[in-house]
Each structure stands twice: as C-alpha cells, then as structure tokens.
Design a protein around this motif. Structure first.
Motif, PDB file in Angstrom:
ATOM      1  N   SER A 156       2.388 -19.972  -4.448  1.00 26.37           N
ATOM      2  CA  SER A 156       3.605 -20.163  -5.238  1.00 26.37           C
ATOM      3  C   SER A 156       3.779 -19.079  -6.299  1.00 26.37           C
ATOM      4  N   GLU A 157       2.698 -18.434  -6.710  1.00 27.46           N
ATOM      5  CA  GLU A 157       2.778 -17.381  -7.726  1.00 27.46           C
ATOM      6  C   GLU A 157       2.811 -15.982  -7.110  1.00 27.46           C
ATOM      7  N   ALA A 158       2.550 -15.876  -5.813  1.00 33.53           N
ATOM      8  CA  ALA A 158       2.482 -14.562  -5.164  1.00 33.53           C
ATOM      9  C   ALA A 158       3.805 -13.808  -5.243  1.00 33.53           C
ATOM     10  N   ASP A 159       4.931 -14.496  -5.085  1.00 26.77           N
ATOM     11  CA  ASP A 159       6.229 -13.813  -5.162  1.00 26.77           C
ATOM     12  C   ASP A 159       6.495 -13.270  -6.568  1.00 26.77           C
ATOM     13  N   ILE A 160       6.064 -14.002  -7.585  1.00 28.33           N
ATOM     14  CA  ILE A 160       6.229 -13.541  -8.970  1.00 28.33           C
ATOM     15  C   ILE A 160       5.387 -12.284  -9.190  1.00 28.33           C
ATOM     16  N   ALA A 161       4.135 -12.328  -8.734  1.00 30.51           N
ATOM     17  CA  ALA A 161       3.237 -11.174  -8.884  1.00 30.51           C
ATOM     18  C   ALA A 161       3.783  -9.968  -8.121  1.00 30.51           C
ATOM     19  N   LYS A 162       4.268 -10.204  -6.910  1.00 29.65           N
ATOM     20  CA  LYS A 162       4.801  -9.115  -6.092  1.00 29.65           C
ATOM     21  C   LYS A 162       5.992  -8.456  -6.776  1.00 29.65           C
ATOM     22  N   LYS A 163       6.917  -9.251  -7.281  1.00 31.72           N
ATOM     23  CA  LYS A 163       8.091  -8.696  -7.969  1.00 31.72           C
ATOM     24  C   LYS A 163       7.662  -7.921  -9.216  1.00 31.72           C
ATOM     25  N   ALA A 164       6.736  -8.489  -9.975  1.00 29.61           N
ATOM     26  CA  ALA A 164       6.258  -7.830 -11.191  1.00 29.61           C
ATOM     27  C   ALA A 164       5.633  -6.478 -10.869  1.00 29.61           C
ATOM     28  N   LEU A 165       4.749  -6.447  -9.882  1.00 35.11           N
ATOM     29  CA  LEU A 165       4.027  -5.207  -9.563  1.00 35.11           C
ATOM     30  C   LEU A 165       4.884  -4.191  -8.832  1.00 35.11           C
ATOM     31  N   PHE A 166       5.595  -4.613  -7.805  1.00 33.25           N
ATOM     32  CA  PHE A 166       6.354  -3.651  -7.003  1.00 33.25           C
ATOM     33  C   PHE A 166       7.566  -3.095  -7.756  1.00 33.25           C
ATOM     34  N   SER A 167       8.054  -3.797  -8.780  1.00 33.33           N
ATOM     35  CA  SER A 167       9.156  -3.258  -9.580  1.00 33.33           C
ATOM     36  C   SER A 167       8.688  -2.068 -10.414  1.00 33.33           C
ATOM     37  N   ARG A 168       7.441  -2.046 -10.793  1.00 32.77           N
ATOM     38  CA  ARG A 168       6.892  -0.947 -11.594  1.00 32.77           C
ATOM     39  C   ARG A 168       6.118   0.070 -10.756  1.00 32.77           C
ATOM     40  N   HIS A 169       5.572  -0.384  -9.655  1.00 36.90           N
ATOM     41  CA  HIS A 169       4.712   0.457  -8.812  1.00 36.90           C
ATOM     42  C   HIS A 169       5.189   0.385  -7.362  1.00 36.90           C
ATOM     43  N   PRO A 170       6.377   0.922  -7.070  1.00 40.57           N
ATOM     44  CA  PRO A 170       6.950   0.755  -5.733  1.00 40.57           C
ATOM     45  C   PRO A 170       6.109   1.337  -4.602  1.00 40.57           C
ATOM     46  N   GLU A 171       5.289   2.329  -4.876  1.00 38.15           N
ATOM     47  CA  GLU A 171       4.484   2.910  -3.798  1.00 38.15           C
ATOM     48  C   GLU A 171       3.456   1.915  -3.259  1.00 38.15           C
ATOM     49  N   MET A 172       3.130   0.883  -4.027  1.00 34.18           N
ATOM     50  CA  MET A 172       2.152  -0.110  -3.573  1.00 34.18           C
ATOM     51  C   MET A 172       2.550  -0.731  -2.229  1.00 34.18           C
ATOM     52  N   GLU A 173       3.851  -0.883  -2.022  1.00 36.49           N
ATOM     53  CA  GLU A 173       4.336  -1.490  -0.771  1.00 36.49           C
ATOM     54  C   GLU A 173       3.928  -0.695   0.462  1.00 36.49           C
ATOM     55  N   SER A 174       3.666   0.597   0.286  1.00 32.45           N
ATOM     56  CA  SER A 174       3.326   1.439   1.437  1.00 32.45           C
ATOM     57  C   SER A 174       1.822   1.689   1.569  1.00 32.45           C
ATOM     58  N   TRP A 175       1.018   1.060   0.738  1.00 36.22           N
ATOM     59  CA  TRP A 175      -0.425   1.251   0.844  1.00 36.22           C
ATOM     60  C   TRP A 175      -0.935   0.656   2.155  1.00 36.22           C
ATOM     61  N   PRO A 176      -2.041   1.171   2.698  1.00 32.70           N
ATOM     62  CA  PRO A 176      -2.517   0.753   4.025  1.00 32.70           C
ATOM     63  C   PRO A 176      -2.686  -0.764   4.147  1.00 32.70           C
ATOM     64  N   LYS A 177      -2.023  -1.327   5.143  1.00 35.55           N
ATOM     65  CA  LYS A 177      -2.069  -2.782   5.368  1.00 35.55           C
ATOM     66  C   LYS A 177      -3.468  -3.246   5.756  1.00 35.55           C
ATOM     67  N   ASP A 178      -4.246  -2.367   6.414  1.00 31.12           N
ATOM     68  CA  ASP A 178      -5.576  -2.780   6.864  1.00 31.12           C
ATOM     69  C   ASP A 178      -6.594  -2.874   5.723  1.00 31.12           C
ATOM     70  N   HIS A 179      -6.129  -2.645   4.486  1.00 28.70           N
ATOM     71  CA  HIS A 179      -7.007  -2.800   3.325  1.00 28.70           C
ATOM     72  C   HIS A 179      -6.977  -4.234   2.788  1.00 28.70           C
ATOM     73  N   ASN A 180      -6.134  -5.072   3.373  1.00 33.26           N
ATOM     74  CA  ASN A 180      -6.058  -6.494   2.993  1.00 33.26           C
ATOM     75  C   ASN A 180      -5.822  -6.697   1.494  1.00 33.26           C
ATOM     76  N   TRP A 181      -4.765  -6.082   1.019  1.00 36.18           N
ATOM     77  CA  TRP A 181      -4.391  -6.204  -0.391  1.00 36.18           C
ATOM     78  C   TRP A 181      -4.043  -7.653  -0.715  1.00 36.18           C
ATOM     79  N   PHE A 182      -4.298  -8.033  -1.958  1.00 37.14           N
ATOM     80  CA  PHE A 182      -3.917  -9.366  -2.427  1.00 37.14           C
ATOM     81  C   PHE A 182      -3.507  -9.280  -3.890  1.00 37.14           C
ATOM     82  N   PHE A 183      -2.728 -10.267  -4.307  1.00 41.36           N
ATOM     83  CA  PHE A 183      -2.264 -10.333  -5.693  1.00 41.36           C
ATOM     84  C   PHE A 183      -3.246 -11.167  -6.507  1.00 41.36           C
ATOM     85  N   ALA A 184      -3.522 -10.692  -7.699  1.00 41.87           N
ATOM     86  CA  ALA A 184      -4.430 -11.390  -8.603  1.00 41.87           C
ATOM     87  C   ALA A 184      -3.840 -11.349 -10.006  1.00 41.87           C
ATOM     88  N   LYS A 185      -4.415 -12.134 -10.875  1.00 43.15           N
ATOM     89  CA  LYS A 185      -3.995 -12.103 -12.276  1.00 43.15           C
ATOM     90  C   LYS A 185      -5.216 -12.153 -13.168  1.00 43.15           C
TER      91      LYS A 185
END
Length: 192
Positions: free
Chosen positions: A135-164
C-alpha cells in the motif's frame, strides 16, 4: 498573492530553495532539510568480511516526496537492491543512521557556508531501514521517481525494491551551540 505564487513556481522550477526556517524551529528545519535534499549518507554496521561490526557509510538517493514547496511527507524513501553492499549489512542489522545536509543545495554555496558550518544545516536521523508494504509502494515510487527519473531504467534483474527509513531519533545542527533533539512526533507534526 500572485507574486507569492509566482515566486513559489520559480523556486520549484529553477532548482532554488526558499530560505530555511529560523533556528528556533528545529522540527521544521529537519523537515525542510530532508525535503530539499536528493541524497544522503547512510551509515550501517558492516557485515562484510574484514569490516564486520565497523561503521560503514554510503551515499543513497532519497526522497520524501516530489520537489517543490508543497510536497514532502517527511519519510525518507529509498530504492534498494540486495546486491548493494550496505543493503547486505542491513539484512543482518537494519539499524542505521542517515545524514542529509543543505550543502548539496545552492543555499550554502550562495551564502559561502562551508559544509561543516552549522549554518549550512544538516540533520542526522537514527532508526532502521524497512521495506515498504504494497500500500505504501506507490507513494515511495512517486516520491523517488519524481526526483530520480533514471531509476525507472535501472536493470530489472537487480530486483529493486522500495524501502523507508523508520525514524526513531533526530538531531538537528543548524546553528552554533550544539545539536538540537527533535522527537519523531514533533517532526511529523510540522510542515517543512
């Protein structure tokens, strides 16, 4: 009113930040500094061979919400992968500290403040890193990708996750005379 709105729009678009709160408002200063910073130094206790149990600091991009004067939850969100050395430390011991400083903004350069000068405010958070729930992942994604748009293109096979960063203690250094202690309750009850 129109002049104030124009100033806020120019600040949001131009990369400048408004003046910080006065030193008497330590909780507001902590929120202000975090909201205006895009990265911080995260310190863990190393789990790596040869460094086990020793302090280890690393730089991480972060965000508490979209840039601009109207955003900011106060929650430092991070985008992490288990491949990262500090994340491996956190898997053993999730306790950490996070430091953010106005030295990374135009504010300190404009005033010719050295990064160690307390007038170039910095905040030290202590707490732990936790993965956000669905439920908080969308909030974290919007917060991070709005400031760091290149994160969206980082390698998918690195299994990125949102944390706080789950804040338990806050220290503010924004003026000569020593640290100020702010409780998480005080911190979350004010706007930057």
């Amino acid at each position: 009113m129109a002049a104030t709105l124009l100033l806020l729009v120019l600040l949001a678009v131009g990369g400048a930040i408004p003046p910080p709160p006065p030193p008497e408002e330590a909780a507001r200063m902590a929120r202000f500094v975090l909201h205006n910073c895009d990265w911080g130094a995260l310190a863990t206790l190393s789990a790596q061979e040869g460094l086990r149990g020793r302090p280890f600091a690393n730089i991480f991009s972060l965000s508490d919400g979209p840039p601009g004067p109207f955003g900011g939850s106060g929650v430092p969100y991070l985008y992490l992968t288990d491949m990262e050395i500090s994340v491996q430390d956190l898997e053993i011991n999730s306790n950490a500290s996070l430091t953010v400083s106005l030295a990374q903004t135009p504010y300190c350069k404009k005033h010719k403040y050295d990064p160690q000068n307390p007038l170039c405010a910095h905040i030290i958070f202590s707490g732990s890193i936790v993965k956000v729930n669905d439920s908080e992942a969308d909030i974290a994604k919007k917060a991070l990708f709005s400031r760091h748009p290149e994160m969206e293109s980082w390698p998918k096979d690195h299994n990125w996750f949102f944390a706080k960063f789950n804040i338990t203690n806050i220290w503010v250094l924004d003026y000569f005379g020593g640290l100020k202690i702010v409780t998480p309750e005080e911190y979350y009850s004010v706007k930057p």
